[in-house]
Design a protein around this motif. Structure first.
Motif, mmCIF file in Angstrom:
data_model
loop_
_atom_site.group_PDB
_atom_site.id
_atom_site.type_symbol
_atom_site.label_atom_id
_atom_site.label_comp_id
_atom_site.label_asym_id
_atom_site.label_seq_id
_atom_site.Cartn_x
_atom_site.Cartn_y
_atom_site.Cartn_z
ATOM 1 N N GLU A 186 0.831 -1.197 0.000
ATOM 2 C CA GLU A 186 0.000 0.000 0.000
ATOM 3 C C GLU A 186 0.867 1.249 0.000
ATOM 4 N N ASN A 187 0.377 2.287 -0.662
ATOM 5 C CA ASN A 187 1.081 3.556 -0.751
ATOM 6 C C ASN A 187 1.140 4.194 0.643
ATOM 7 N N ASN A 188 2.335 4.327 1.186
ATOM 8 C CA ASN A 188 2.444 4.793 2.575
ATOM 9 C C ASN A 188 2.215 6.292 2.738
ATOM 10 N N LYS A 189 1.930 6.985 1.641
ATOM 11 C CA LYS A 189 1.601 8.414 1.750
ATOM 12 C C LYS A 189 0.149 8.635 2.138
ATOM 13 N N TYR A 190 -0.681 7.607 1.936
ATOM 14 C CA TYR A 190 -2.112 7.793 2.100
ATOM 15 C C TYR A 190 -2.713 6.736 3.030
ATOM 16 N N SER A 191 -3.830 7.121 3.624
ATOM 17 C CA SER A 191 -4.657 6.190 4.383
ATOM 18 C C SER A 191 -5.960 6.059 3.597
ATOM 19 N N PRO A 192 -6.129 4.990 2.838
ATOM 20 C CA PRO A 192 -7.271 4.892 1.926
ATOM 21 C C PRO A 192 -8.429 4.069 2.476
ATOM 22 N N LEU A 193 -9.614 4.445 2.044
ATOM 23 C CA LEU A 193 -10.814 3.644 2.251
ATOM 24 C C LEU A 193 -11.403 3.373 0.874
ATOM 25 N N ILE A 194 -11.581 2.096 0.539
ATOM 26 C CA ILE A 194 -12.174 1.755 -0.757
ATOM 27 C C ILE A 194 -13.558 1.165 -0.542
ATOM 28 N N ILE A 195 -14.532 1.791 -1.168
ATOM 29 C CA ILE A 195 -15.904 1.293 -1.147
ATOM 30 C C ILE A 195 -16.244 0.793 -2.550
ATOM 31 N N GLY A 196 -16.607 -0.475 -2.631
ATOM 32 C CA GLY A 196 -16.955 -1.064 -3.921
ATOM 33 C C GLY A 196 -18.452 -1.252 -4.039
ATOM 34 N N LEU A 197 -19.002 -0.798 -5.132
ATOM 35 C CA LEU A 197 -20.436 -0.945 -5.373
ATOM 36 C C LEU A 197 -20.674 -2.137 -6.285
ATOM 37 N N ASN A 198 -21.633 -2.967 -5.914
ATOM 38 C CA ASN A 198 -21.959 -4.146 -6.704
ATOM 39 C C ASN A 198 -23.460 -4.356 -6.696
ATOM 40 N N ILE A 199 -23.921 -5.211 -7.579
ATOM 41 C CA ILE A 199 -25.347 -5.493 -7.691
ATOM 42 C C ILE A 199 -25.491 -6.836 -8.383
ATOM 43 N N ASP A 200 -26.638 -7.465 -8.251
ATOM 44 C CA ASP A 200 -26.884 -8.729 -8.926
ATOM 45 C C ASP A 200 -26.567 -8.602 -10.415
ATOM 46 N N ARG A 201 -25.869 -9.597 -10.930
ATOM 47 C CA ARG A 201 -25.373 -9.525 -12.305
ATOM 48 C C ARG A 201 -26.477 -9.292 -13.331
ATOM 49 N N SER A 202 -27.621 -9.932 -13.176
ATOM 50 C CA SER A 202 -28.712 -9.769 -14.145
ATOM 51 C C SER A 202 -29.251 -8.349 -14.128
ATOM 52 N N ILE A 203 -29.318 -7.743 -12.940
ATOM 53 C CA ILE A 203 -29.780 -6.355 -12.827
ATOM 54 C C ILE A 203 -28.767 -5.412 -13.469
ATOM 55 N N LEU A 204 -27.488 -5.672 -13.219
ATOM 56 C CA LEU A 204 -26.434 -4.839 -13.792
ATOM 57 C C LEU A 204 -26.468 -4.892 -15.313
ATOM 58 N N TYR A 205 -26.600 -6.084 -15.866
ATOM 59 C CA TYR A 205 -26.621 -6.225 -17.324
ATOM 60 C C TYR A 205 -27.838 -5.532 -17.930
ATOM 61 N N ASP A 206 -28.956 -5.587 -17.238
ATOM 62 C CA ASP A 206 -30.151 -4.897 -17.722
ATOM 63 C C ASP A 206 -29.935 -3.385 -17.711
ATOM 64 N N ARG A 207 -29.279 -2.887 -16.658
ATOM 65 C CA ARG A 207 -28.965 -1.459 -16.582
ATOM 66 C C ARG A 207 -28.046 -1.041 -17.727
ATOM 67 N N ILE A 208 -27.063 -1.879 -18.022
ATOM 68 C CA ILE A 208 -26.126 -1.576 -19.097
ATOM 69 C C ILE A 208 -26.854 -1.492 -20.431
ATOM 70 N N ASN A 209 -27.715 -2.461 -20.704
ATOM 71 C CA ASN A 209 -28.463 -2.460 -21.964
ATOM 72 C C ASN A 209 -29.326 -1.205 -22.091
ATOM 73 N N LYS A 210 -29.990 -0.843 -21.004
ATOM 74 C CA LYS A 210 -30.849 0.345 -21.034
ATOM 75 C C LYS A 210 -30.018 1.617 -21.171
ATOM 76 N N ARG A 211 -28.844 1.623 -20.545
ATOM 77 C CA ARG A 211 -27.976 2.806 -20.641
ATOM 78 C C ARG A 211 -27.555 3.037 -22.092
ATOM 79 N N VAL A 212 -27.225 1.965 -22.805
ATOM 80 C CA VAL A 212 -26.829 2.106 -24.210
ATOM 81 C C VAL A 212 -27.989 2.669 -25.031
#
Length: 311
Positions: A186-212
């Motif tokens: 880890e980069n010793n210059k920083y104190s990081p917090l990483i938040i990852g956003l996820n969702i059910d794969r089928s919902i995500l794919y539907d969102r992607i199709n609609k976004r296009v």
């Protein structure tokens, strides 16, 4: 004292934009984009670039910083992003990284080192010519003479990766495998917090199709036509999903329907690759976005509040 920084990461269309601006408002933050294509001016609709209205008054950095005929790499990104961190801290604000380009995230989170950026396009062409003349077996033997440690990590059939590794070895006069030594430090210059956003794969794919579909209604085709005439298919941003798929359409090689389906399919595949990349980082706090938005915002803010109170 280490500087605290926040990362909001996740696949395309998972819901990073609104959540990040609401968080920035609550914690006096400024947003640093970690999206490798939103750096380009004019490439707006196809990259789902945040609009002025969506920014909600929050300062955003590293968006619209170069023209489409300019090249850009992760080394340059790291330098600019760390400069942004310093500027934001000097204003007593909180740096919040938002995006889905995993290597950009890693360049800040981990102690990655990069040699001075330089143009290696001529060298790459020479390596590609060697491959065309001699085949992948000879190409792979060349790689192993430069860095035998890659024997177990890069397969000879991954020609693109082999070429890139040779390019790095020659241009930096150093082994490509040594770059991996910087990972998981880890980069010793920083104190990081990483938040990852996820969702059910089928919902995500539907969102992607609609976004296009929404992008097309907003004028994606006209945008790509204009940028194609301006920069051509060999420009770096035309390697991006949402742009490269139009090239065979413009050449009358596929129909517009096939072009659109290719964008959707490639976007779904990209989202899967993004998740695979981020899942390797065991420091990420994962949050499911398939919930009431107010609950999502509250849960995320609680995590950040606890992190900021830590000494």
């Amino acid at each position: 004292m280490k500087k605290k920084i926040i990362f909001i990461v996740g696949p395309t269309a998972v819901g990073k934009t609104k959540l990040s601006t609401d968080i920035a408002n609550k914690f006096n933050g400024e947003i640093i984009s970690c999206d490798s294509m939103q750096i380009y001016k004019g490439f707006n609709i196809g990259t789902a670039k945040i609009t002025k209205e969506e920014m909600n008054g929050i300062n955003h950095h590293l968006i619209d910083i170069i023209d489409g005929d300019q090249s850009f790499n992760v080394s340059e990104y790291k330098q600019l992003a760390e400069n942004c961190i310093d500027k934001i801290y000097n204003k007593n604000s909180l740096p919040i990284f938002v995006g889905g380009t995993g290597l950009y995230v890693d360049s800040i989170f981990y102690d990655l080192k990069f040699t001075e950026a330089k143009d290696t396009s001529k060298l790459r062409q020479e390596i590609e010519k060697f491959y065309e003349d001699n085949g992948k077996e000879a190409l792979y033997k060349w790689l192993l003479t430069l860095d035998y440690n890659l024997k177990d990590t890069i397969h000879k059939n991954n020609v693109k990766r082999v070429i890139r590794a040779i390019e790095v070895c020659i241009s930096t006069n150093n082994r490509f495998s040594m770059q991996k030594d910087d990972y998981f430090k880890e980069n010793n210059k920083y104190s990081p917090l990483i938040i990852g956003l996820n969702i059910d794969r089928s919902i995500l794919y539907d969102r992607i199709n609609k976004r296009v579909d929404i992008m097309l209604k907003e004028g994606l085709l006209d945008e790509v036509k204009y940028l194609y005439k301006l920069y051509g298919e060999n420009s770096q941003p035309f390697t991006a999903i949402g742009y490269k798929e139009f090239v065979p359409y413009f050449k009358n090689e596929i129909s517009i329907e096939n072009c659109i389906e290719n964008i959707k399919q490639n976007s779904r595949k990209y989202a899967k690759r993004q998740l695979t990349w981020f899942k390797k980082n065991k420091n990420i706090n994962w949050i499911d976005t398939n919930t009431n938005y107010e609950n999502l915002l509250e849960n995320t803010c609680n995590i950040i509040s606890n992190f900021l109170m830590e000494i």
